[in-house]
Design an enzyme around this catalytic site. Sequence first.
Site, PDB file in Angstrom:
ATOM      1  N   TYR A  53      23.629  59.440  38.322  1.00 53.74           N
ATOM      2  CA  TYR A  53      23.660  59.339  39.783  1.00 53.74           C
ATOM      3  C   TYR A  53      25.019  59.845  40.233  1.00 53.74           C
ATOM      4  O   TYR A  53      25.903  60.147  39.416  1.00 53.74           O
ATOM      5  CB  TYR A  53      23.485  57.874  40.227  1.00 53.74           C
ATOM      6  CG  TYR A  53      24.501  56.970  39.577  1.00 53.74           C
ATOM      7  CD1 TYR A  53      24.206  56.322  38.370  1.00 53.74           C
ATOM      8  CD2 TYR A  53      25.777  56.802  40.109  1.00 53.74           C
ATOM      9  CE1 TYR A  53      25.146  55.531  37.739  1.00 53.74           C
ATOM     10  CE2 TYR A  53      26.720  56.012  39.482  1.00 53.74           C
ATOM     11  CZ  TYR A  53      26.401  55.382  38.290  1.00 53.74           C
ATOM     12  OH  TYR A  53      27.339  54.609  37.649  1.00 53.74           O
ATOM     13  N   SER A  86      36.023  55.130  40.999  1.00 55.10           N
ATOM     14  CA  SER A  86      37.285  54.416  40.761  1.00 55.10           C
ATOM     15  C   SER A  86      38.132  55.018  39.644  1.00 55.10           C
ATOM     16  O   SER A  86      39.326  54.720  39.547  1.00 55.10           O
ATOM     17  CB  SER A  86      37.032  52.938  40.481  1.00 55.10           C
ATOM     18  OG  SER A  86      36.479  52.757  39.193  1.00 55.10           O
ATOM     19  N   LYS A 192      35.901  45.472  31.708  1.00 54.76           N
ATOM     20  CA  LYS A 192      34.617  46.150  31.490  1.00 54.76           C
ATOM     21  C   LYS A 192      34.507  46.443  29.996  1.00 54.76           C
ATOM     22  O   LYS A 192      35.274  47.226  29.451  1.00 54.76           O
ATOM     23  CB  LYS A 192      34.554  47.443  32.302  1.00 54.76           C
ATOM     24  CG  LYS A 192      33.234  48.196  32.176  1.00 54.76           C
ATOM     25  CD  LYS A 192      33.215  49.416  33.101  1.00 54.76           C
ATOM     26  CE  LYS A 192      31.910  50.186  33.025  1.00 54.76           C
ATOM     27  NZ  LYS A 192      31.901  51.367  33.950  1.00 54.76           N
TER      28      LYS A 192
HETATM   29  N1  DAS Z   1      32.467  56.222  38.026  1.00 57.20           N
HETATM   30  C1  DAS Z   1      32.304  54.797  38.128  1.00 57.20           C
HETATM   31  C2  DAS Z   1      33.364  54.244  39.071  1.00 57.20           C
HETATM   32  O1  DAS Z   1      33.423  54.665  40.220  1.00 57.20           O
HETATM   33  C3  DAS Z   1      30.991  54.385  38.644  1.00 57.20           C
HETATM   34  C4  DAS Z   1      30.881  52.877  38.646  1.00 57.20           C
HETATM   35  O2  DAS Z   1      30.499  52.343  37.598  1.00 57.20           O
HETATM   36  O3  DAS Z   1      31.204  52.220  39.635  1.00 57.20           O
HETATM   37  O4  DAS Z   1      34.111  53.384  38.625  1.00 57.20           O
END
Ligand code: DAS
Length: 355
Positions: A53, A86, A192
């Site tokens: 996505y 992020s 995480k």
């Molecule tokens: N790319 C990841 C971020 O924005 C997507 C997510 O898991 O929120 O941290």
Amino acid sequence: MELTLWKRWLLVGVAASTFNAAAWAADKANVVILATGGTIAGAGASTANSASYQAAKVPVDKLMLSVPELARVARIRGEQVFQIASESFTNSHLLQLGKRISALAKQQDVDGIVVTHGTDTLEETAYFLNLTVHTDKPIVVVGSMRPGTAMSADGALNLYNAVVVAASRDARGKGVLVTMNDQIDSGRDVGKGINIKTNAFASQWGPLGMVVEGRNYWFRAPVKRHTMSSEFDIDKLDQLAPVEIVYGYGNVPASLYEAAAAAGARAIIHAGTGNGSVADRIVPTLQSLRGKGVQIIRSARVPAGFVLRNAEQPDDKHDWVVAHDLNPQKARILAAVALSQFSDSQNLQRVFWEY
Ligand code: DAS
């Protein structure tokens, strides 16, 4: 002045309706939702795309409209602070977000704050806010592992839970919190640990509690300094010290540490193997960099446990610092904040024990 009977009733009526209005207003907390992007604002091509996505697509007003139940638990309003994935956060994003939260927390008409955020660096932002925002009002950082367009998306319930906690008096004074997967974790401890599951976030010392069907269940409280008890204040912080991380592994070259120092690092986080171990061939380089004023902080690439001072490595002899139980990315945040205020290793080690 003689008040006739009807004027007294009129005054009583006005007072009662004012009280009712106040009582009505008092029955719902005012919660501000600050949106920064991430998967919780993501969108996929089909409902089957739970992992493929685009992050940071859905604006905060649509995010709030997608969970109408939020209005049952709080009076909410939203602000779009950023709209980014992020992994693209920088120190200046952290400072800007922290200052906005600090300003809102000072407002009488704000009872709690939710930050919607990507999951990749959520733990870094949560810890940064925990270290620097002086408020005991609930600040709850939340993300999701699946976009809202996917089957069994987790963002809506994560966001609902975050607003419930942010609206709760019993969440005050517990530091910055993270609500993922029905858990309430400390922004200090949580990380995480899995990259594609909804139970991605955990704290090795356990969650503080759970939020289930709109109610918080608390089982422990933080013991490390945070928010109101922190010596670091976002309102007085205009830049973070440059601190870099070097990942430890067999064959790691000393040149990586030298490159970090050459790039201006005031501290290097050594994400060491095992208990923050340092290869023999690297020690002279770290000693030389320490001699030039670069702080050396031993963390570990191993996700659990904590780095023991003076165990296999003579930290006292080398004047190195240990990151205790903080993972390398959180150790970077603490060092970057602390070194904006002082530079000696004794104070630096102190804050790694205390925060
Ligand atoms: N790319 C990841 C971020 O924005 C997507 C997510 O898991 O929120 O941290």
